[in-house]
Scaffold this motif. Structure first.
Motif, PDB file in Angstrom:
ATOM      1  N   ALA A 108      -9.446  48.066   5.535  1.00 28.06           N
ATOM      2  CA  ALA A 108     -10.063  48.186   4.205  1.00 28.06           C
ATOM      3  C   ALA A 108      -9.172  47.493   3.190  1.00 28.06           C
ATOM      4  O   ALA A 108      -7.945  47.625   3.234  1.00 28.06           O
ATOM      5  N   TRP A 109      -9.791  46.730   2.295  1.00 25.26           N
ATOM      6  CA  TRP A 109      -9.066  45.986   1.268  1.00 25.26           C
ATOM      7  C   TRP A 109      -9.738  46.178  -0.079  1.00 25.26           C
ATOM      8  O   TRP A 109     -10.913  46.492  -0.164  1.00 25.26           O
ATOM      9  N   LEU A 110      -8.977  45.981  -1.122  1.00 22.23           N
ATOM     10  CA  LEU A 110      -9.499  45.968  -2.488  1.00 22.23           C
ATOM     11  C   LEU A 110      -9.259  44.582  -3.067  1.00 22.23           C
ATOM     12  O   LEU A 110      -8.224  43.979  -2.830  1.00 22.23           O
ATOM     13  N   LEU A 111     -10.213  44.094  -3.841  1.00 26.20           N
ATOM     14  CA  LEU A 111      -9.985  42.878  -4.615  1.00 26.20           C
ATOM     15  C   LEU A 111      -9.580  43.329  -6.004  1.00 26.20           C
ATOM     16  O   LEU A 111     -10.278  44.105  -6.640  1.00 26.20           O
ATOM     17  N   ALA A 112      -8.439  42.854  -6.469  1.00 25.77           N
ATOM     18  CA  ALA A 112      -7.915  43.285  -7.767  1.00 25.77           C
ATOM     19  C   ALA A 112      -7.559  42.068  -8.603  1.00 25.77           C
ATOM     20  O   ALA A 112      -7.122  41.044  -8.075  1.00 25.77           O
ATOM     21  N   LEU A 113      -7.744  42.198  -9.894  1.00 29.17           N
ATOM     22  CA  LEU A 113      -7.444  41.127 -10.837  1.00 29.17           C
ATOM     23  C   LEU A 113      -6.168  41.478 -11.595  1.00 29.17           C
ATOM     24  O   LEU A 113      -6.066  42.546 -12.196  1.00 29.17           O
ATOM     25  N   CYS A 114      -5.190  40.578 -11.584  1.00 26.02           N
ATOM     26  CA  CYS A 114      -3.945  40.778 -12.315  1.00 26.02           C
ATOM     27  C   CYS A 114      -4.215  40.534 -13.798  1.00 26.02           C
ATOM     28  O   CYS A 114      -4.693  39.469 -14.179  1.00 26.02           O
ATOM     29  N   THR A 115      -3.899  41.518 -14.627  1.00 24.55           N
ATOM     30  CA  THR A 115      -4.140  41.373 -16.061  1.00 24.55           C
ATOM     31  C   THR A 115      -3.110  40.463 -16.717  1.00 24.55           C
ATOM     32  O   THR A 115      -3.342  39.947 -17.795  1.00 24.55           O
ATOM     33  N   ALA A 116      -1.983  40.255 -16.065  1.00 22.95           N
ATOM     34  CA  ALA A 116      -0.938  39.407 -16.630  1.00 22.95           C
ATOM     35  C   ALA A 116      -1.240  37.927 -16.417  1.00 22.95           C
ATOM     36  O   ALA A 116      -1.132  37.125 -17.332  1.00 22.95           O
ATOM     37  N   CYS A 117      -1.636  37.555 -15.173  1.00 32.94           N
ATOM     38  CA  CYS A 117      -1.802  36.125 -14.879  1.00 32.94           C
ATOM     39  C   CYS A 117      -3.240  35.729 -14.578  1.00 32.94           C
ATOM     40  O   CYS A 117      -3.552  34.543 -14.501  1.00 32.94           O
ATOM     41  N   GLY A 118      -4.140  36.699 -14.384  1.00 31.66           N
ATOM     42  CA  GLY A 118      -5.534  36.384 -14.115  1.00 31.66           C
ATOM     43  C   GLY A 118      -5.838  36.048 -12.662  1.00 31.66           C
ATOM     44  O   GLY A 118      -6.957  35.693 -12.325  1.00 31.66           O
ATOM     45  N   GLU A 119      -4.847  36.165 -11.780  1.00 29.73           N
ATOM     46  CA  GLU A 119      -5.051  35.887 -10.360  1.00 29.73           C
ATOM     47  C   GLU A 119      -5.733  37.074  -9.684  1.00 29.73           C
ATOM     48  O   GLU A 119      -5.505  38.215 -10.041  1.00 29.73           O
ATOM     49  N   THR A 120      -6.574  36.787  -8.691  1.00 27.05           N
ATOM     50  CA  THR A 120      -7.210  37.822  -7.894  1.00 27.05           C
ATOM     51  C   THR A 120      -6.402  38.013  -6.623  1.00 27.05           C
ATOM     52  O   THR A 120      -5.982  37.039  -6.004  1.00 27.05           O
ATOM     53  N   ALA A 121      -6.191  39.265  -6.243  1.00 33.15           N
ATOM     54  CA  ALA A 121      -5.413  39.567  -5.044  1.00 33.15           C
ATOM     55  C   ALA A 121      -6.232  40.445  -4.105  1.00 33.15           C
ATOM     56  O   ALA A 121      -7.038  41.267  -4.539  1.00 33.15           O
ATOM     57  N   LYS A 122      -6.028  40.247  -2.810  1.00 36.11           N
ATOM     58  CA  LYS A 122      -6.647  41.086  -1.786  1.00 36.11           C
ATOM     59  C   LYS A 122      -5.596  42.104  -1.356  1.00 36.11           C
ATOM     60  O   LYS A 122      -4.590  41.754  -0.747  1.00 36.11           O
ATOM     61  N   LEU A 123      -5.816  43.361  -1.712  1.00 34.37           N
ATOM     62  CA  LEU A 123      -4.842  44.419  -1.446  1.00 34.37           C
ATOM     63  C   LEU A 123      -5.231  45.219  -0.204  1.00 34.37           C
ATOM     64  O   LEU A 123      -6.361  45.690  -0.097  1.00 34.37           O
ATOM     65  N   THR A 124      -4.311  45.363   0.714  1.00 33.99           N
ATOM     66  CA  THR A 124      -4.568  46.112   1.939  1.00 33.99           C
ATOM     67  C   THR A 124      -4.488  47.608   1.668  1.00 33.99           C
ATOM     68  O   THR A 124      -3.502  48.089   1.119  1.00 33.99           O
ATOM     69  N   VAL A 125      -5.550  48.315   2.042  1.00 40.32           N
ATOM     70  CA  VAL A 125      -5.581  49.776   1.937  1.00 40.32           C
ATOM     71  C   VAL A 125      -5.358  50.370   3.325  1.00 40.32           C
ATOM     72  O   VAL A 125      -4.498  51.219   3.515  1.00 40.32           O
ATOM     73  N   LEU A 126      -6.141  49.922   4.297  1.00 39.68           N
ATOM     74  CA  LEU A 126      -5.994  50.327   5.691  1.00 39.68           C
ATOM     75  C   LEU A 126      -5.935  49.062   6.530  1.00 39.68           C
ATOM     76  O   LEU A 126      -6.723  48.140   6.321  1.00 39.68           O
ATOM     77  N   GLU A 127      -5.025  49.029   7.483  1.00 38.59           N
ATOM     78  CA  GLU A 127      -4.911  47.835   8.313  1.00 38.59           C
ATOM     79  C   GLU A 127      -4.917  48.218   9.790  1.00 38.59           C
ATOM     80  O   GLU A 127      -4.001  48.877  10.274  1.00 38.59           O
ATOM     81  N   ARG A 128      -6.012  47.830  10.460  1.00 40.56           N
ATOM     82  CA  ARG A 128      -6.170  48.058  11.896  1.00 40.56           C
ATOM     83  C   ARG A 128      -5.818  49.490  12.304  1.00 40.56           C
ATOM     84  O   ARG A 128      -4.997  49.732  13.178  1.00 40.56           O
ATOM     85  N   MET A 129      -6.463  50.438  11.628  1.00 42.11           N
ATOM     86  CA  MET A 129      -6.256  51.858  11.951  1.00 42.11           C
ATOM     87  C   MET A 129      -7.392  52.334  12.833  1.00 42.11           C
ATOM     88  O   MET A 129      -8.527  51.884  12.697  1.00 42.11           O
ATOM     89  N   ASN A 130      -7.089  53.278  13.715  1.00 39.46           N
ATOM     90  CA  ASN A 130      -8.117  53.897  14.524  1.00 39.46           C
ATOM     91  C   ASN A 130      -9.039  54.668  13.581  1.00 39.46           C
ATOM     92  O   ASN A 130      -8.571  55.443  12.746  1.00 39.46           O
ATOM     93  N   VAL A 131     -10.342  54.461  13.723  1.00 34.39           N
ATOM     94  CA  VAL A 131     -11.316  55.098  12.827  1.00 34.39           C
ATOM     95  C   VAL A 131     -11.188  56.618  12.872  1.00 34.39           C
ATOM     96  O   VAL A 131     -11.308  57.281  11.842  1.00 34.39           O
ATOM     97  N   ARG A 132     -10.898  57.160  14.020  1.00 33.62           N
ATOM     98  CA  ARG A 132     -10.792  58.623  14.150  1.00 33.62           C
ATOM     99  C   ARG A 132      -9.585  59.198  13.418  1.00 33.62           C
ATOM    100  O   ARG A 132      -9.531  60.380  13.149  1.00 33.62           O
TER     101      ARG A 132
END
Length: 97
Positions: free
Chosen positions: A9-33
């Protein structure tokens, strides 16, 4: 042979300082259970409250090396940014020769 279902799971976030969009990792290759059912439901529902919580979560921030202020981005923000840029450019005039 067992097959494990993994989730990311990832979030797309916008940096308010520079205006760049970042893909932030929330969950990475975790077992669903291993993911709490409530969290999984909120992720599937694209819960804006969860987004705000995750952006403030110290574990998520540390994992992604965040230091500044961030806000969620999406199609509506991108469209608004494009409209503002078009307004700044002014009307286009075609020249006839």
């Amino acid at each position: 042979m067992l097959r494990y279902k993994l989730i990311g799971a990832w979030l797309l976030a916008l940096c308010t300082a520079c205006g760049e969009t970042a893909k932030l990792t929330v969950l990475e290759r975790m077992n669903v259970r291993s993911v709490r059912p409530e969290l999984l439901d909120r992720l599937h529902d694209d819960d804006p409250g969860l987004t705000a919580e995750l952006l403030q979560d110290p574990v998520v921030r540390r994992r992604n090396g965040l230091s500044g202020k961030i806000r969620r981005t999406g199609p509506s923000r991108r469209a608004a940014r494009s409209r503002r840029a078009a307004r700044r450019a002014g009307p286009t005039r075609s020249r006839r020769r």
